[in-house]
Design a protein around this motif. Structure first.
Motif, PDB file in Angstrom:
ATOM      1  N   ARG A  94      44.787  42.644  48.524  1.00 10.49           N
ATOM      2  CA  ARG A  94      45.947  43.523  48.405  1.00 10.49           C
ATOM      3  C   ARG A  94      46.990  43.117  49.432  1.00 10.49           C
ATOM      4  O   ARG A  94      46.702  42.377  50.376  1.00 10.49           O
ATOM      5  N   ASP A  95      48.196  43.645  49.254  1.00  9.60           N
ATOM      6  CA  ASP A  95      49.267  43.455  50.222  1.00  9.60           C
ATOM      7  C   ASP A  95      49.956  44.799  50.432  1.00  9.60           C
ATOM      8  O   ASP A  95      49.353  45.846  50.232  1.00  9.60           O
ATOM      9  N   ALA A  96      51.238  44.770  50.824  1.00  8.20           N
ATOM     10  CA  ALA A  96      51.920  46.028  51.121  1.00  8.20           C
ATOM     11  C   ALA A  96      52.371  46.785  49.874  1.00  8.20           C
ATOM     12  O   ALA A  96      52.752  47.954  49.970  1.00  8.20           O
ATOM     13  N   LEU A  97      52.344  46.167  48.727  1.00  5.12           N
ATOM     14  CA  LEU A  97      52.796  46.801  47.490  1.00  5.12           C
ATOM     15  C   LEU A  97      51.880  47.969  47.120  1.00  5.12           C
ATOM     16  O   LEU A  97      50.661  47.826  47.069  1.00  5.12           O
ATOM     17  N   TRP A 135      53.217  40.557  52.734  1.00  3.71           N
ATOM     18  CA  TRP A 135      51.997  39.871  52.298  1.00  3.71           C
ATOM     19  C   TRP A 135      50.980  39.667  53.402  1.00  3.71           C
ATOM     20  O   TRP A 135      49.790  39.627  53.146  1.00  3.71           O
ATOM     21  N   HIS A 136      51.423  39.521  54.654  1.00  4.84           N
ATOM     22  CA  HIS A 136      50.528  39.117  55.732  1.00  4.84           C
ATOM     23  C   HIS A 136      50.284  40.259  56.715  1.00  4.84           C
ATOM     24  O   HIS A 136      51.193  41.020  57.043  1.00  4.84           O
ATOM     25  N   LEU A 137      49.059  40.309  57.199  1.00  4.60           N
ATOM     26  CA  LEU A 137      48.640  41.365  58.120  1.00  4.60           C
ATOM     27  C   LEU A 137      49.052  41.040  59.549  1.00  4.60           C
ATOM     28  O   LEU A 137      49.012  39.886  59.974  1.00  4.60           O
ATOM     29  N   ASN A 138      49.426  42.074  60.295  1.00  2.00           N
ATOM     30  CA  ASN A 138      49.682  41.884  61.720  1.00  2.00           C
ATOM     31  C   ASN A 138      48.379  42.075  62.495  1.00  2.00           C
ATOM     32  O   ASN A 138      47.297  42.229  61.904  1.00  2.00           O
ATOM     33  N   ALA A 139      48.469  42.087  63.823  1.00  3.80           N
ATOM     34  CA  ALA A 139      47.258  42.147  64.642  1.00  3.80           C
ATOM     35  C   ALA A 139      46.462  43.432  64.400  1.00  3.80           C
ATOM     36  O   ALA A 139      45.224  43.413  64.388  1.00  3.80           O
ATOM     37  N   TYR A 140      47.160  44.540  64.208  1.00  9.52           N
ATOM     38  CA  TYR A 140      46.451  45.796  63.949  1.00  9.52           C
ATOM     39  C   TYR A 140      45.763  45.749  62.588  1.00  9.52           C
ATOM     40  O   TYR A 140      44.611  46.206  62.444  1.00  9.52           O
ATOM     41  N   GLY A 141      46.438  45.174  61.593  1.00  8.66           N
ATOM     42  CA  GLY A 141      45.838  45.055  60.271  1.00  8.66           C
ATOM     43  C   GLY A 141      44.596  44.181  60.278  1.00  8.66           C
ATOM     44  O   GLY A 141      43.569  44.525  59.663  1.00  8.66           O
ATOM     45  N   PHE A 191      45.621  51.097  53.905  1.00 11.98           N
ATOM     46  CA  PHE A 191      46.719  50.848  54.839  1.00 11.98           C
ATOM     47  C   PHE A 191      48.022  51.422  54.304  1.00 11.98           C
ATOM     48  O   PHE A 191      48.310  51.300  53.109  1.00 11.98           O
ATOM     49  N   PRO A 192      48.843  52.000  55.173  1.00 10.51           N
ATOM     50  CA  PRO A 192      50.200  52.360  54.740  1.00 10.51           C
ATOM     51  C   PRO A 192      51.045  51.096  54.600  1.00 10.51           C
ATOM     52  O   PRO A 192      50.816  50.095  55.289  1.00 10.51           O
ATOM     53  N   ALA A 193      52.004  51.138  53.714  1.00 10.86           N
ATOM     54  CA  ALA A 193      52.869  49.965  53.485  1.00 10.86           C
ATOM     55  C   ALA A 193      54.010  49.973  54.495  1.00 10.86           C
ATOM     56  O   ALA A 193      55.182  50.079  54.149  1.00 10.86           O
ATOM     57  N   THR A 194      53.655  49.869  55.755  1.00  8.56           N
ATOM     58  CA  THR A 194      54.640  49.919  56.831  1.00  8.56           C
ATOM     59  C   THR A 194      54.366  48.780  57.796  1.00  8.56           C
ATOM     60  O   THR A 194      53.300  48.147  57.760  1.00  8.56           O
ATOM     61  N   PRO A 195      55.311  48.496  58.717  1.00  9.87           N
ATOM     62  CA  PRO A 195      55.083  47.438  59.709  1.00  9.87           C
ATOM     63  C   PRO A 195      53.933  47.711  60.668  1.00  9.87           C
ATOM     64  O   PRO A 195      53.588  46.843  61.457  1.00  9.87           O
ATOM     65  N   SER A 196      53.345  48.897  60.606  1.00 15.01           N
ATOM     66  CA  SER A 196      52.212  49.176  61.488  1.00 15.01           C
ATOM     67  C   SER A 196      50.999  48.311  61.157  1.00 15.01           C
ATOM     68  O   SER A 196      50.142  48.087  62.019  1.00 15.01           O
ATOM     69  N   HIS A 197      50.898  47.804  59.930  1.00 12.44           N
ATOM     70  CA  HIS A 197      49.751  46.999  59.506  1.00 12.44           C
ATOM     71  C   HIS A 197      50.146  45.617  58.986  1.00 12.44           C
ATOM     72  O   HIS A 197      49.296  44.726  58.924  1.00 12.44           O
ATOM     73  N   PHE A 198      51.377  45.448  58.581  1.00 19.54           N
ATOM     74  CA  PHE A 198      51.845  44.176  58.015  1.00 19.54           C
ATOM     75  C   PHE A 198      53.039  43.668  58.813  1.00 19.54           C
ATOM     76  O   PHE A 198      53.870  44.453  59.263  1.00 19.54           O
ATOM     77  N   TYR A 199      53.134  42.329  58.947  1.00 16.95           N
ATOM     78  CA  TYR A 199      54.341  41.803  59.565  1.00 16.95           C
ATOM     79  C   TYR A 199      55.345  41.341  58.515  1.00 16.95           C
ATOM     80  O   TYR A 199      56.504  41.078  58.832  1.00 16.95           O
ATOM     81  N   ASP A 200      54.919  41.250  57.271  1.00 13.82           N
ATOM     82  CA  ASP A 200      55.806  41.078  56.120  1.00 13.82           C
ATOM     83  C   ASP A 200      55.050  41.673  54.926  1.00 13.82           C
ATOM     84  O   ASP A 200      53.938  42.178  55.104  1.00 13.82           O
TER      85      ASP A 200
END
Length: 365
Positions: free
Chosen positions: A258-261, A329-335, A318-327
């Motif tokens: 999955r991604d942010a969609l 499609w891709h997860l940030n450190a928290y994600g 995950f919420p579709a916010t920058p809290s878990h994704f840096y764009d």
């Protein structure tokens, strides 16, 4: 007199001709400086990554890292994978986990210790202290399930992994596979603009026009007719079934891709979350992407049930916010931390049942 006027005309024409590329170059330079200033620390230049660390390949072939190469946080070991050095022969009292995927699993924008693979291995080390847990990160941008199947057979199986973790299979991969299987069907793939690799300014200018063109096409194309659900399911079943066959009975944990969609997004939010897919396809809407993704997950669950895989779906929460994704499609450190926790929770009981000396000694304590 006539010659002097003619010379002036020629000089004016040459000046005008030379000024166009000069102005374009200046504009390109200014735009790149502006983008560099605006860029957040975790944004990654994938073109530069490919130039620095990936061997050139023909279109459609699997991109492979150059052993010893590096770019940003990414370091390539002697076996050609991101991560620490590994011996081809597995050491005693070591559990080896192979992580298979594309750029979402690669986590190229993050330091090594923040990747899904590294975090999971660290958590498993604590859960099974009598064993040393090491990982093979067989992930790269654009990897498909079929590419990874071949890689498992040729390079991963000889490393004797004790378990696999799989995170692969995008809706865009489905559209490419469908085109290869049904060449007579409507061509849903739009070739990339060659100027995108040359000019970031042109990319920014042309994207909105291209998206609007494909939005109008989407209103005229019934993707359920062109790409029926049963075809999506069949493609996903072949992908994951092929991977399972290549793994030859070694246990696996599959992470639903999955991604942010999200289905409950507003139309504008859905469009922002699917920019790349809509730039790369003809007549595909955000809800089409959602439908394809959901059917891929159903196919994965079916293969998992038949093959004894474990399936986890942490990104769905995950919420579709920058809290878990840096764009989108891709997860940030928290994600990646949350995905690693779910992966370790699924892997630990699997590894604890293996007939390995370090596992047995841990169980006897």
């Amino acid at each position: 007199m006539w010659l002097r006027d003619r010379h002036k005309e020629v000089l004016f024409g040459l000046t005008l001709l030379l000024s166009v590329p000069l102005m374009a170059g200046v504009g390109e330079g200014l735009y790149r400086v502006r983008q560099a200033v605006k860029a957040t620390p975790d944004q990654l230049d994938w073109t530069a990554l490919r130039e620095a660390a990936i061997r050139p390949v023909a279109p459609g072939e699997m991109e492979r890292f150059t052993p010893g190469a590096s770019y940003g946080h990414l370091r390539v070991n002697a076996l050609g994978f991101r991560g620490p050095e590994l011996s081809a022969a597995k050491p005693a009292d070591t559990l080896r986990v192979a992580f298979l995927g594309n750029s979402k699993m690669l986590n190229a924008e993050l330091p090594e210790d923040l990747t899904i693979a590294s975090r999971t291995a660290a958590l498993l080390d604590r859960a099974l202290p009598s064993c040393r847990v090491e990982y093979v990160l067989a992930a790269g941008p654009g990897n498909t399930a079929d590419m990874l199947r071949d890689l498992v057979i040729e390079e991963i199986r000889p490393l004797e992994p004790d378990a696999y973790v799989v995170l692969v299979g995008t809706p865009l991969d489905v559209l490419h596979d469908h085109k290869a299987r049904y060449p007579e069907a409507a061509d849903l793939i739009v070739p990339p603009d060659p100027l995108w690799d040359v000019s970031k300014l042109w990319t920014a200018v042309s994207v909105s026009f291209r998206l609007e063109r494909e939005r109008r096409r989407a209103a005229r194309i019934d993707l359920r007719h062109v790409l029926p659900d049963v075809h999506v399911w069949a493609i996903g079943t072949d992908w994951f079934g092929g991977l399972a066959e290549a793994m030859d009975g070694v246990p696996a944990v599959a992470i639903a891709y999955r991604d942010a969609l999200r289905a409950d997004m507003s139309p504008a939010e859905k469009e922002r979350a699917t920019v790349w897919e809509r730039l790369s396809t003809r007549g595909v809407e955000p809800d089409d992407i959602l439908r394809i993704r959901d059917h891929l997950i159903v196919a994965l669950q079916g293969v998992a049930e038949a093959r004894g895989w474990s399936v986890i779906d942490p990104i769905a929460r995950f919420p579709a916010t920058p809290s878990h994704f840096y764009d989108p499609w891709h997860l940030n450190a928290y994600g990646t931390a949350l995905v690693a926790e779910a992966t370790a929770d699924a892997l630990a009981p699997i590894l604890a049942t293996l007939d390995r000396a370090c596992v047995t000694s841990h169980a006897d304590r």
